[in-house]
Design a protein around this motif. Structure first.
Motif, PDB file in Angstrom:
ATOM      1  N   SER A  67      51.872  51.966  36.946  1.00  0.00           N
ATOM      2  CA  SER A  67      50.387  51.773  36.942  1.00  0.00           C
ATOM      3  C   SER A  67      49.778  52.559  35.787  1.00  0.00           C
ATOM      4  O   SER A  67      50.287  53.581  35.339  1.00  0.00           O
ATOM      5  CB  SER A  67      49.813  52.288  38.261  1.00  0.00           C
ATOM      6  OG  SER A  67      50.042  53.701  38.303  1.00  0.00           O
TER       7      SER A  67
ATOM      8  N   GLU B 211      36.604  42.206  38.261  1.00  0.00           N
ATOM      9  CA  GLU B 211      37.234  43.146  37.309  1.00  0.00           C
ATOM     10  C   GLU B 211      38.709  42.800  37.100  1.00  0.00           C
ATOM     11  O   GLU B 211      39.234  42.868  35.988  1.00  0.00           O
ATOM     12  CB  GLU B 211      37.102  44.572  37.871  1.00  0.00           C
ATOM     13  CG  GLU B 211      35.771  45.227  37.503  1.00  0.00           C
ATOM     14  CD  GLU B 211      35.599  46.555  38.256  1.00  0.00           C
ATOM     15  OE1 GLU B 211      36.642  47.182  38.539  1.00  0.00           O
ATOM     16  OE2 GLU B 211      34.448  46.912  38.574  1.00  0.00           O
TER      17      GLU B 211
ATOM     18  N   HIS C 244      43.811  49.426  39.714  1.00  0.00           N
ATOM     19  CA  HIS C 244      42.967  50.469  40.345  1.00  0.00           C
ATOM     20  C   HIS C 244      41.547  49.949  40.584  1.00  0.00           C
ATOM     21  O   HIS C 244      40.566  50.609  40.290  1.00  0.00           O
ATOM     22  CB  HIS C 244      42.917  51.744  39.476  1.00  0.00           C
ATOM     23  CG  HIS C 244      42.299  52.887  40.229  1.00  0.00           C
ATOM     24  ND1 HIS C 244      40.937  53.092  40.256  1.00  0.00           N
ATOM     25  CD2 HIS C 244      42.822  53.811  41.045  1.00  0.00           C
ATOM     26  CE1 HIS C 244      40.646  54.121  41.023  1.00  0.00           C
ATOM     27  NE2 HIS C 244      41.777  54.570  41.527  1.00  0.00           N
ATOM     28  N   THR C 245      41.451  48.735  41.114  1.00  0.00           N
ATOM     29  CA  THR C 245      40.111  48.250  41.510  1.00  0.00           C
ATOM     30  C   THR C 245      40.312  47.213  42.592  1.00  0.00           C
ATOM     31  O   THR C 245      41.400  46.649  42.737  1.00  0.00           O
ATOM     32  CB  THR C 245      39.394  47.574  40.335  1.00  0.00           C
ATOM     33  OG1 THR C 245      38.270  46.879  40.890  1.00  0.00           O
ATOM     34  CG2 THR C 245      40.282  46.509  39.681  1.00  0.00           C
ATOM     35  N   THR C 246      39.277  47.056  43.406  1.00  0.00           N
ATOM     36  CA  THR C 246      39.411  46.015  44.441  1.00  0.00           C
ATOM     37  C   THR C 246      38.494  44.837  44.109  1.00  0.00           C
ATOM     38  O   THR C 246      38.458  43.870  44.841  1.00  0.00           O
ATOM     39  CB  THR C 246      38.940  46.569  45.810  1.00  0.00           C
ATOM     40  OG1 THR C 246      37.589  47.056  45.614  1.00  0.00           O
ATOM     41  CG2 THR C 246      39.827  47.696  46.296  1.00  0.00           C
ATOM     42  N   SER C 247      37.741  44.916  42.979  1.00  0.00           N
ATOM     43  CA  SER C 247      36.783  43.813  42.728  1.00  0.00           C
ATOM     44  C   SER C 247      37.495  42.712  41.939  1.00  0.00           C
ATOM     45  O   SER C 247      38.157  42.964  40.918  1.00  0.00           O
ATOM     46  CB  SER C 247      35.594  44.364  41.917  1.00  0.00           C
ATOM     47  OG  SER C 247      35.276  43.418  40.929  1.00  0.00           O
TER      48      SER C 247
ATOM     49  N   ILE D 289      38.703  42.408  49.284  1.00  0.00           N
ATOM     50  CA  ILE D 289      38.873  42.621  50.736  1.00  0.00           C
ATOM     51  C   ILE D 289      37.863  41.770  51.493  1.00  0.00           C
ATOM     52  O   ILE D 289      38.198  41.113  52.481  1.00  0.00           O
ATOM     53  CB  ILE D 289      38.681  44.128  51.065  1.00  0.00           C
ATOM     54  CG1 ILE D 289      39.729  44.954  50.304  1.00  0.00           C
ATOM     55  CG2 ILE D 289      38.820  44.365  52.551  1.00  0.00           C
ATOM     56  CD1 ILE D 289      39.483  46.434  50.341  1.00  0.00           C
TER      57      ILE D 289
ATOM     58  N   ASP E  14      34.104  42.068  47.105  1.00  0.00           N
ATOM     59  CA  ASP E  14      35.368  42.177  46.382  1.00  0.00           C
ATOM     60  C   ASP E  14      36.487  41.474  47.150  1.00  0.00           C
ATOM     61  O   ASP E  14      36.235  40.759  48.116  1.00  0.00           O
ATOM     62  CB  ASP E  14      35.709  43.663  46.143  1.00  0.00           C
ATOM     63  CG  ASP E  14      35.889  44.375  47.477  1.00  0.00           C
ATOM     64  OD1 ASP E  14      35.787  43.656  48.516  1.00  0.00           O
ATOM     65  OD2 ASP E  14      36.107  45.594  47.500  1.00  0.00           O
TER      66      ASP E  14
ATOM     67  N   TRP F 149      47.283  54.527  34.982  1.00  0.00           N
ATOM     68  CA  TRP F 149      46.938  55.965  34.787  1.00  0.00           C
ATOM     69  C   TRP F 149      47.767  56.850  35.675  1.00  0.00           C
ATOM     70  O   TRP F 149      48.297  56.372  36.680  1.00  0.00           O
ATOM     71  CB  TRP F 149      45.442  56.198  35.122  1.00  0.00           C
ATOM     72  CG  TRP F 149      44.909  55.256  36.133  1.00  0.00           C
ATOM     73  CD1 TRP F 149      44.333  54.054  35.887  1.00  0.00           C
ATOM     74  CD2 TRP F 149      45.027  55.373  37.543  1.00  0.00           C
ATOM     75  NE1 TRP F 149      44.061  53.429  37.075  1.00  0.00           N
ATOM     76  CE2 TRP F 149      44.482  54.212  38.100  1.00  0.00           C
ATOM     77  CE3 TRP F 149      45.549  56.350  38.406  1.00  0.00           C
ATOM     78  CZ2 TRP F 149      44.423  53.992  39.473  1.00  0.00           C
ATOM     79  CZ3 TRP F 149      45.500  56.110  39.772  1.00  0.00           C
ATOM     80  CH2 TRP F 149      44.921  54.944  40.290  1.00  0.00           C
TER      81      TRP F 149
ATOM     82  N   LEU G 114      53.303  50.764  41.367  1.00  0.00           N
ATOM     83  CA  LEU G 114      52.917  52.197  41.464  1.00  0.00           C
ATOM     84  C   LEU G 114      53.494  52.954  40.262  1.00  0.00           C
ATOM     85  O   LEU G 114      52.781  53.680  39.557  1.00  0.00           O
ATOM     86  CB  LEU G 114      53.508  52.774  42.769  1.00  0.00           C
ATOM     87  CG  LEU G 114      52.481  53.188  43.839  1.00  0.00           C
ATOM     88  CD1 LEU G 114      53.179  53.769  45.057  1.00  0.00           C
ATOM     89  CD2 LEU G 114      51.504  54.211  43.257  1.00  0.00           C
TER      90      LEU G 114
ATOM     91  N   LEU H 224      48.085  44.237  47.216  1.00  0.00           N
ATOM     92  CA  LEU H 224      47.879  45.683  47.073  1.00  0.00           C
ATOM     93  C   LEU H 224      48.488  46.165  45.747  1.00  0.00           C
ATOM     94  O   LEU H 224      47.906  46.988  45.036  1.00  0.00           O
ATOM     95  CB  LEU H 224      48.567  46.411  48.252  1.00  0.00           C
ATOM     96  CG  LEU H 224      48.160  47.886  48.446  1.00  0.00           C
ATOM     97  CD1 LEU H 224      46.709  47.971  48.860  1.00  0.00           C
ATOM     98  CD2 LEU H 224      49.063  48.554  49.472  1.00  0.00           C
TER      99      LEU H 224
ATOM    100  N   LEU I  26      55.543  46.447  44.799  1.00  0.00           N
ATOM    101  CA  LEU I  26      54.521  47.495  44.948  1.00  0.00           C
ATOM    102  C   LEU I  26      55.020  48.787  44.312  1.00  0.00           C
ATOM    103  O   LEU I  26      54.317  49.448  43.530  1.00  0.00           O
ATOM    104  CB  LEU I  26      54.248  47.709  46.454  1.00  0.00           C
ATOM    105  CG  LEU I  26      53.162  48.738  46.797  1.00  0.00           C
ATOM    106  CD1 LEU I  26      51.811  48.262  46.253  1.00  0.00           C
ATOM    107  CD2 LEU I  26      53.079  48.921  48.313  1.00  0.00           C
TER     108      LEU I  26
ATOM    109  N   VAL J 230      49.527  40.844  51.738  1.00  0.00           N
ATOM    110  CA  VAL J 230      48.711  42.063  51.539  1.00  0.00           C
ATOM    111  C   VAL J 230      49.434  43.026  50.607  1.00  0.00           C
ATOM    112  O   VAL J 230      48.844  43.558  49.665  1.00  0.00           O
ATOM    113  CB  VAL J 230      48.484  42.741  52.923  1.00  0.00           C
ATOM    114  CG1 VAL J 230      48.198  44.225  52.763  1.00  0.00           C
ATOM    115  CG2 VAL J 230      47.370  42.044  53.644  1.00  0.00           C
TER     116      VAL J 230
ATOM    117  N   MET K 178      46.059  45.448  43.169  1.00  0.00           N
ATOM    118  CA  MET K 178      44.871  46.339  43.233  1.00  0.00           C
ATOM    119  C   MET K 178      45.247  47.741  42.749  1.00  0.00           C
ATOM    120  O   MET K 178      44.504  48.398  42.023  1.00  0.00           O
ATOM    121  CB  MET K 178      44.373  46.388  44.688  1.00  0.00           C
ATOM    122  CG  MET K 178      43.551  45.156  45.087  1.00  0.00           C
ATOM    123  SD  MET K 178      42.561  45.472  46.546  1.00  0.00           S
ATOM    124  CE  MET K 178      43.664  44.936  47.838  1.00  0.00           C
ATOM    125  N   VAL K 179      46.432  48.184  43.173  1.00  0.00           N
ATOM    126  CA  VAL K 179      46.831  49.552  42.775  1.00  0.00           C
ATOM    127  C   VAL K 179      47.049  49.585  41.263  1.00  0.00           C
ATOM    128  O   VAL K 179      46.595  50.501  40.573  1.00  0.00           O
ATOM    129  CB  VAL K 179      48.139  49.929  43.542  1.00  0.00           C
ATOM    130  CG1 VAL K 179      48.868  51.032  42.811  1.00  0.00           C
ATOM    131  CG2 VAL K 179      47.806  50.309  44.962  1.00  0.00           C
TER     132      VAL K 179
END
Lengths: 112, 229, 309, 632, 484
Positions: free
Chosen positions: C307, C158, C152-155, C97, C95, C309, C304, C145, C300, C141, C148-149
């Motif tokens: 986001s 996706e 809600h995935t790091t891949s 990272i 992913d 959900w 947040l 981030l 960020l 980063v 990703m947040v």
């Protein structure tokens, strides 16, 4: 009653000498004054009104004899007083030989 | 000045509390306690000594007196140790005693010794005892010191006497343990009170104490005289 | 399955070819901006050919040789883990990272080789490179981030999938802006090309490299360009998926669109490079850790808050 | 076939074997140094082997002392968690003893050194194997004492560091004692098993106090944020062959304590009762936050260090910060990441300190700027340290990446937007300072005096190679360690991680990391690169001083200014200088000297004048009488 | 021969009177006489302890049943302390000859024997006035021993003695006033009888008499405001005397205080006073020791601190805290004596008491430094040594009794203690020695120190043996107070 007062006074004078007088010998004298005060206290506790010394002779009946126990204690205490004062005085002689003074505030090499 | 004031205040607190407690709880001269009741009424026939104080001092609470003698002994040794000087202390008393004092001491010295001996021999009969007798003997020797500037006691003899009398007292105690099962038990019979030979080992102890105290006090005085400040 | 393997084999060749082409075009553009003609667009190919055909190459010790090798290894592996246009290559097994850490390998290789060369200029260059890396990693980063947040995935795959409707650029504009600033330093373009500043440290780490070593480094750099730009595109520009119909043709079109996006990004960076002077290294560090970081943090926080959900 | 060893697999056997071994080694040293070293190696390796064999079978031994006033019994137990940590500890200390045997200098101190090493190993195993709190505390104190004595062996330079270490860790140990007694007085039992069932029910406030008291003690040992002051001087001043154990194994007991008490005894539900933040307990979050802050601060300090051991000391503090971050995040991924990172850290930090020991031994100085260009001269040391640094920086080829990856997954999954960036910056910083070691020690110019440098004796290189191999193995197949960690997690009651040999499947909306594909791609790319390399002509090797100097030809070997390693990160230091002025050390010193002033005042009470003493007595009497009077 | 506590006091007194005569027979005689008696005492106390563990051995002096005569009561606690006193005394006797110079030795041995006898008497007696007499014997014996130092440090010795004497005799006067008050209200002097009569007596007098007695005995037990004399006494005394002080005199003094408060008054206010002033003594003792430059004065303050710890432990009044306190008492007696002895050996060979001169002694006097370190580690409470066990038990007891603040204070005090002891130990082991040649300590003193070190280590490793004695001993003290 008067004896209690006397012994309390003696003890007070002794302690007063200890707390106020700077000279070491006066302090030791104070100690012996306290000792005599305490002895007087002990005796007066053992005293019973109107009774004589605890020697059972033909004329004395056991009923009117004073309590002998404190007197035995006093006997012991007097000797202790003597020996402590003797030792203290000889030590004071030695202290004077080294410090050339008897003032308690000068005799304090060991401090802090 | 403040120091005096503060000490007076502290003293006031301590002594008044002592006095109030005493006057409140122990009214002067109320009747005797349980323990002394027994000493007074059964003291004579249990110990055989007419002088109840001696009975208590030597028999009931003999151990205290043994401790007592040790205290004096320790003090004498302590003084000896503290004032120890390599060479024997030679006396340099400058003041020459007057003629009256010299002759008086020659005459009175034996009398005082006799009187001292009388006190501790009759310890169990008449008031006084070993300690008081010893003190009188010591005054006799002091009197001798004052009168004769070069006089000093025979150390070896005195230490021997001291030790001998001490050992008698302790020895009696141990014998009491071996024979009768209790330390300082009165092994000898009480005899009739009032008689000279009565109250078992008490007179012997008092004689030993008398000699010991006399010797020790004189020893202390001798060492103190020997040292110049 | 065979198609997959074929793509895996030819993709690096194609990417390095296109990379060299783009670098040639960029040199043409900078020249034009600076009012000069500049070398032909195929100049890079000539250089690479020349370097590889050198009869004698100067090398110091085996660690010096490992440098360029590691550089190429790092770039190749990272490239294979990034979804390029329609092709998802190997991104299912590693992913975002993993990719960010694989990027470090090539930098490490270059640093090792430079260090082994014993030339102080190379040492200073490496120090600058690493300090710069730490500088731009902070805002980069935080912005990544945010994405990703938000998703809600790091891949990576996706993230690309989820952006089919709306590009992350539109949802999280601030993070995209900051990531682009960081991209400037990743490409090593002025004002952040301190590590290889020709004037101060005589082109920094690659000062001792010549011949085949320099050739390999250029190839690695060209792949690197594609990797860094590709990463940005996948995260913020929906991975270049314009047409969603199935079929090989649409996949090829998507891939071409993806390559176009890379070219656009690279041109943007080069245009900035052409006019900007060079920061001092601590100025660059302070720059990156001041405004870009603050903007990234705001981004960020926004991500947040909003986001899914 | 090793059945005959089975009776020996009990914890009390291993610990007593080590304690006896310690005595034997000490006295054997009086006889001959060779005997002593062999004894030390035999005992430590044998027990390490025993620990390895014991596996995670639950073994319990009870021992009730005959007339103890408090009427309890000592319990020693091997379970999954303790086996995992015991494995780590015994492996590190056994191989470090082998490593230190390689140096072979024979002084009186060596007898004490080997004896104390075995004692320390025994104490650490004791801490890990203890099943009840009192034996835990006793072994903890023995461990602190043994490590302190070992630090003092380094002579005068270690004096201040050793004293600070002892004071702060004893204070920590005493806070553990208070925590334990609070638990004992409340629940009446000391045994972990008994407590686990009861502790859950306690009210949150009591739990908070006890856990924080225990936490202080463990935080001191794990060098967490406010308590790491003792770590840099202690790690760097300790004898060179003891530091690998000191920072490799000893520091792992802090995290062990946290894991044991937070998850083993109190358990997740009870922790959650103390308030949760995004699904994990507040207590855990605070620790995670502290861990990440420590990581960043220590990294910034490490970048500026020129002394190799101090640099590595700060780096181990920052890596421990990572471990605590992992353990703090209570999810199964977080704890797995924390434990896996603890294992990785134990391995690569030990290798790094071993390498540092070798470098100091060969170059004779601890300053990085005095070394240079040893890469070609000492290939094995260079290779092992290179792999260890790859693990430290978390580069995917080695195991180090796996644990960092898990930590990030955990942080991002729980949307900790403060912890994740801090951790990442610390990891980038880690790469910076680890490269500094490579650059100044192994790359760059080789100074004249180090011409003769060559690789140390096999006794030293074998452990280092073993550890490097282990790191690469974990890089390829992270499943092996993660398998053990999964069993530990299920023991602790945390949902275990499902792990296959090569990759970890974290769940639906998580990224994936398949170590096998990454490694295969890297090897393929390596082949391509090598092919490209060998197509072109062979390269001619040229001396290092023959470098491009902008035309100026360097005279005969002027290595002073050619080797660039002095003030390697000068710009960074200049930026961070105002913020890193050792505020914490100055705070501790201020506290210390403040108390010295108070005690100076107290000392004055004893004025030496008899009259004052009489006053004190009389005042005491007066106060007592007044108190007596009112009281009754 | 029947095992009778009175023998433990009678025989030493008998021999003490014998000693002055014995010097005329042979110079060496006093030393062996004294040694022989203490050995006799040691053996007797061992037998006594066995007997006492089964049932308390009581012997009536002069054949009179209590409360009329004096009674010697040797319960497990008394017998154990007698054993402690004779052990410390015999070990210091072995250590002795090298450290007393000048003066006539026979007087020293006589005083030494009487000190031991006095302390044993204090520990065994069951009668209050007898306790007073024995306190006096011990006090005066310690005065004379303190005044015994000859040679160059006689000046400090004399000053210390005069201070100690004034405070000591003042305190004995208060003690006697207390006894007089008690007698006036209860009429008896026997401890057991007193404790039964006190509840019916007038509470105010009892309270005031308790205050007097606490002040009297507090001076001997080094409670905070009363321990002015302690630092000077330890510093001024010669090395074996200060060792005996720490090992015997203070322990017996403290025992008397504890005995009075626990078995005679059985008053919770007494316990409260012990608790409060114990903690103050602990904190003040440890803090004052932090800044000392004189080795013996530092050890003196540390012994004040440790006594504070013991007083606090007793002040808590539960069975567990008493066991902890007694264990700390034993450990402190042995370890502190060891410390004073090894410090003496250092000072004798170095010539100065300054801690600075101790640099690098680990290389010059390795054996002595090891022994000093063992003593220091045990006082600090590090594992493998007695102090560790006592610290754990005391902390458990204090938390059990709910005194969390006390536990925290005790632990912080022991951290302070750790600081100043480690500073000295590190100076010994980690610094380079100066070049001056150093006189080795004599074998005899090394043997006695080794025995002490062995005892301390056994206390750390195998505490059960000691707990078996301490359990009933603590129980005996608590019987009167009806403690837990």
């Amino acid at each position: 009653m008067m004896f209690y007062f006397a012994s309390a006074a003696l003890i007070a004078i002794g302690i007063y000498m200890l707390m106020v007088k700077k000279n070491l010998i006066k302090m030791i004298l104070g100690l012996s004054v306290i000792d005599s005060g305490v002895n007087l206290l002990l005796i007066s506790i053992g005293y019973i009104n109107g009774k004589t010394a605890p020697i059972i002779q033909p004329g004395v009946s056991p009923s009117n004899v004073v309590d002998p126990l404190p007197q035995a204690l006093v006997l012991t205490n007097i000797v202790i007083g003597v020996s402590v004062t003797a030792l203290a005085l000889s030590v004071v002689i030695r202290v004077y030989k080294h410090y050339k003074t008897l003032n308690s505030s000068e005799v304090r090499d060991l401090k802090w | 000045m403040i120091k005096r004031l503060v000490s007076i205040i502290i003293l006031a607190v301590v002594i008044t509390s002592l006095f109030m407690v005493l006057s409140e709880t122990a009214p002067f001269g109320d009747d005797e306690t349980v323990v002394s009741h027994r000493y007074i009424y059964k003291g004579v026939d249990e110990t055989g000594s007419a002088n109840l104080v001696t009975a208590v001092v030597l028999n009931y609470r003999g151990f205290d007196t043994l401790g007592e003698v040790t205290v004096l002994f320790v003090a004498a040794t302590g003084v000896g140790a503290a004032l120890y000087t390599r060479k024997h202390p030679v006396r340099k008393n400058k003041v020459e005693a007057s003629l009256i004092v010299k002759t008086g001491s020659k005459l009175l010295f034996p009398m005082m010794l006799l009187f001292g001996a009388y006190i501790f021999v009759h310890g169990h009969l008449t008031p006084g005892g070993g300690f008081q007798g010893g003190a009188v003997i010591a005054t006799a020797f002091v009197f001798k010191y004052i009168s004769d500037t070069r006089y000093s006691i025979d150390h070896v003899g005195f230490t021997k006497m001291e030790s001998a009398s001490g050992m008698i007292f302790a020895g009696l105690g141990i014998m009491g343990l071996l024979l009768g099962g209790y330390f300082l038990l009165n092994i000898l019979p009480n005899g009739t009170p009032g008689e000279l030979i009565s109250a078992g080992i008490l007179p012997i102890i008092y004689i030993a104490i008398g000699i010991k105290v006399g010797a020790e006090l004189t020893g202390i005085i001798d060492r103190m005289m020997g040292v110049e400040a | 399955m065979i198609a997959e393997i074929l793509v895996l084999i030819f993709m690096p060749v194609f990417v390095s070819f296109m990379g060299l082409l783009f670098m040639g075009i960029q040199r043409k553009i900078t020249a034009r901006v600076q009012n000069r003609i500049g070398p032909p667009f195929y100049q890079q190919f000539i250089d690479v050919m020349k370097l590889f055909s050198k009869r004698e190459n100067i090398g110091h010790n085996w660690v010096f040789d490992i440098g360029p090798i590691f550089a190429i290894v790092g770039m190749l592996t990272t490239m294979l883990f990034i979804p390029m246009g329609g092709f998802r290559l190997l991104s299912m097994d590693g992913d975002l990272i993993v990719v960010m850490y694989l990027l470090v390998i090539s930098g490490l290789g270059m640093a090792l080789g430079a260090g082994a060369s014993g030339n102080p200029n190379a040492g200073i260059g490496v120090m600058r490179g690493l300090t710069l890396m730490m500088a731009y990693e902070m805002p980069f980063v935080i912005s990544v981030l945010a994405v990703m947040v938000y998703y809600h995935t790091t891949s990576l795959a996706e993230i690309v999938g989820m952006q089919s409707g709306m590009w992350a650029l539109i949802i999280l504009p601030l993070s995209a802006l900051v990531a682009d600033m960081a991209l400037q330093a990743q490409f090593g373009k002025k004002p952040f090309d301190q590590p290889i500043a020709p004037a101060e440290v005589a082109t920094g780490p690659i000062v001792e490299y010549g011949g085949k070593y320099l050739g390999m480094l250029m190839v690695a750099h060209s792949i690197g360009m594609f990797v860094e730009a590709g990463l940005f595109i996948d995260i913020f520009l929906g991975g270049g998926l314009l047409f969603h119909q199935p079929g090989i043709i649409w996949q090829v079109f998507n891939f071409l669109f993806w390559v176009l996006l890379v070219f656009a990004l690279y041109t943007l960076a080069v245009l900035v490079n052409a006019i900007m002077p060079r920061y001092r290294i601590d100025q660059a560090f302070v720059f990156y850790w001041k405004w870009p970081t603050i903007i990234a943090i705001i981004g960020l926080a926004y991500a947040l808050g909003v986001s899914v959900w | 076939m090793l059945e005959f060893l089975n009776p020996m697999l009990r914890p009390e056997w291993m610990i007593s074997l080590l304690f006896i071994g310690a005595l034997l080694t000490y006295f054997a040293g009086k006889v001959s140094s060779a005997l002593r070293t062999t004894f030390a190696i035999i005992f430590s390796v044998f027990v390490a082997f025993l620990v390895f064999l014991s596996g995670s079978r639950d073994v319990l031994t009870y021992w009730r002392p005959s007339a103890s006033p408090m009427g309890f019994r000592f319990v020693l137990s091997i379970n999954a968690l303790s086996w995992f940590f015991a494995l780590m500890i015994s492996m590190v200390s056994a191989l470090t003893i082998v490593y230190s045997a390689g140096f072979g200098k024979n002084t009186e101190k060596d007898n004490a050194f080997y004896g104390l090493n075995l004692l320390l190993m025994g104490a650490m195993l004791g801490v890990v194997f203890s099943g009840d709190m009192l034996s835990f505390f006793i072994f903890w104190e023995i461990m602190t004492l043994a490590s302190y004595l070992l630090t003092t062996l380094a002579g005068k330079r270690a004096e201040k560091g050793a004293l600070n270490y002892m004071i702060i860790s004893t204070a920590g140990a005493y806070s553990i004692l208070i925590g334990m007694t609070m638990i004992y007085t409340r629940f009446g039992t000391l045994e972990f098993s008994g407590l686990a069932s009861v502790m859950g029910g306690a009210d949150p406030m009591f739990l908070l106090i006890t856990l924080s008291m225990l936490g202080i003690g463990f935080a001191v040992k794990a060098a967490l944020a406010p308590f790491y002051v003792w770590a840099p001087p202690a790690y760097s001043e300790a004898p060179d062959s003891f530091t690998p154990v000191f920072s490799g194994a000893l520091s792992k007991l802090g995290p062990y304590g946290f894991t044991l008490f937070m998850y083993g005894i109190v358990g997740l539900p009870a922790l959650a009762k103390m308030g949760t933040f995004r699904g994990i307990s507040d207590f855990g979050y605070i620790i995670a936050l502290l861990g990440s802050i420590t990581a960043v601060i220590a990294t910034l300090y490490a970048i500026a260090q020129d002394d190799i051991k101090k640099l590595l000391a700060y780096s181990s503090i920052s890596q421990l910060g990572y471990v605590m971050m992992g353990i703090g995040i209570g999810t199964s991924i977080g704890v797995a990441g924390g434990l896996y990172h603890a294992l990785n850290h134990a391995i690569f930090k030990t290798t790094l300190f071993m390498g540092a020991g070798v470098l100091i031994y060969t170059t004779g100085s601890r300053k990085l700027s005095d070394m240079g260009g040893l890469g070609t001269k000492m290939p094995i040391t260079f290779l092992t340290m290179l792999i260890a640094i790859f693990a430290l920086a978390g580069i995917p080829m080695t195991g180090g990446f796996g644990s960092k990856w898990l930590l990030y997954e955990a942080a991002i999954d729980k949307k900790f937007v403060l912890i994740a960036p801090l951790a990442f910056i610390a990891s980038v910083g880690a790469f910076l300072y680890s490269f500094r070691i490579l650059q100044s020690a192994f790359l760059g110019q080789l100074p004249e005096r180090l011409k003769g440098a060559k690789d140390p004796s096999p006794l030293i290189t074998i452990p280092m190679l073993f550890f490097a191999g282990l790191l690469v193995l974990f890089g390829i197949a992270p499943g092996i360690p993660l398998g053990i960690i999964a069993s530990v997690e299920s023991y602790l009651g945390i949902p275990a991680l499902n792990v296959s040999t090569y990759s970890v499947y974290l769940g639906a909306n998580f990224g994936a990391y398949n170590a096998f594909t990454v490694m295969t791609v890297i090897t393929l790319a390596l082949l391509v690169a090598l092919a490209l390399f060998f197509i072109a002509k062979k390269s001619r090797k040229v001396g290092q001083t023959d470098t491009y100097m902008a035309g100026e030809v360097p005279e005969h070997h002027v290595d002073l200014y050619l080797h660039y390693s002095m003030n390697f990160y000068r710009p960074l230091e200049r930026i961070f200088a105002p913020y890193l002025r050792n505020r914490l050390e100055r705070l501790y010193d201020a506290f210390g000297s403040g108390y010295e002033l108070i005690s100076e005042g107290i000392r004055r009470i004893y004025t030496g004048d008899v009259q004052h003493y009489v006053y004190y007595v009389m005042v005491f009497l007066a106060v007592m009488i007044l108190a007596g009077w009112w009281w009754l | 021969m029947v095992i009778d506590p009175t023998l433990m006091i009678g025989v030493p007194l008998f021999i003490a009177f014998l000693i002055p005569v014995s010097t005329f027979i042979n110079r060496k005689f006093p030393r062996y006489l004294a040694g022989g008696t203490i050995l006799f005492n040691l053996i007797l106390s061992m037998l006594l302890l066995d007997a006492a563990l089964k049932s308390p051995v009581v012997s009536y002096l002069g054949g009179w049943k209590p409360p009329f005569g004096i009674v010697l009561y040797a319960g497990p606690l008394g017998a154990m302390l007698a054993l402690l006193i004779s052990t410390v005394s015999i070990l210091t006797w072995i250590y002795l000859p090298e450290y007393i110079e000048g003066g006539d030795k026979e007087k020293f041995y006589m005083l030494y024997l009487l000190l031991t006898a006095g302390a044993t008497g204090m520990v065994l007696t069951g009668d209050l006035f007898n306790l007073f007499v024995f306190t006096e014997i011990t006090a005066i014996a310690s005065f004379s021993l303190l005044a015994y130092s000859k040679g160059k440090d006689e000046k400090e010795a004399m000053e210390a003695t005069i201070k100690y004497m004034i405070i000591g005799s003042l305190s004995s006067a208060f003690f006697l006033i207390g006894i007089a008050l008690l007698y006036s209200v209860t009429g008896t002097l026997n401890m057991a009888d007193l404790s039964s009569r006190i509840p019916h007596a007038d509470p105010r007098t009892v309270a005031i008499s308790m205050m007097f007695i606490i002040t009297g005995l507090g001076v001997e037990a080094e409670m905070f405001p009363l321990n002015g004399w302690t630092p000077d006494a330890y510093t001024g005394a010669s090395h074996p005397v200060s060792a005996v002080f720490a090992g015997i005199v203070v322990k017996a003094g403290f025992y008397a205080l504890a005995r009075v408060i626990f078995s005679i008054y059985a008053s919770s206010t007494g316990l409260g006073i012990m608790l409060v002033f114990g903690i103050i003594t602990l904190i003040i003792g440890e803090s004052a020791a932090l800044r000392q430059t004189d080795l013996k004065r530092m050890l003196a303050y540390s012994s004040i601190g440790q006594m504070g710890l013991i007083i606090t432990a007793f002040g808590m009044g539960t069975q567990l805290s008493l066991v902890g306190g007694l264990y700390a008492l034993l450990n402190h007696a042995f370890a502190k004596t060891l410390l004073f002895m090894s410090a003496g050996a250092f000072i004798l060979s170095l010539g100065t008491r300054n801690i600075g001169a101790l640099d690098g002694m680990g290389k010059k006097m390795p054996v002595n430094s090891i022994l000093f370190t063992i003593g220091a580690f045990s006082i600090m409470g590090l594992p493998f040594f007695g102090g560790f066990i006592s610290k754990i038990v005391i902390i458990y007891a204090s938390m059990d009794a709910g005194y969390m603040l006390i536990a925290i204070l005790i632990l912080s005090a022991s951290v302070i203690e750790l600081v100043y002891f480690l500073r000295v130990v590190q100076r010994i082991w980690m610094r380079e020695p100066g070049d001056s040649e150093v006189k080795k300590a004599s074998n005899a003193s090394i043997i006695s120190m080794m025995v002490l070190a062995a005892i301390v280590i056994v206390m750390g490793i195998y505490p059960q043996a000691f707990f078996r004695i301490l359990g009933p001993a603590a129980g005996e003290l608590l019987k009167a107070i009806g403690g837990a």
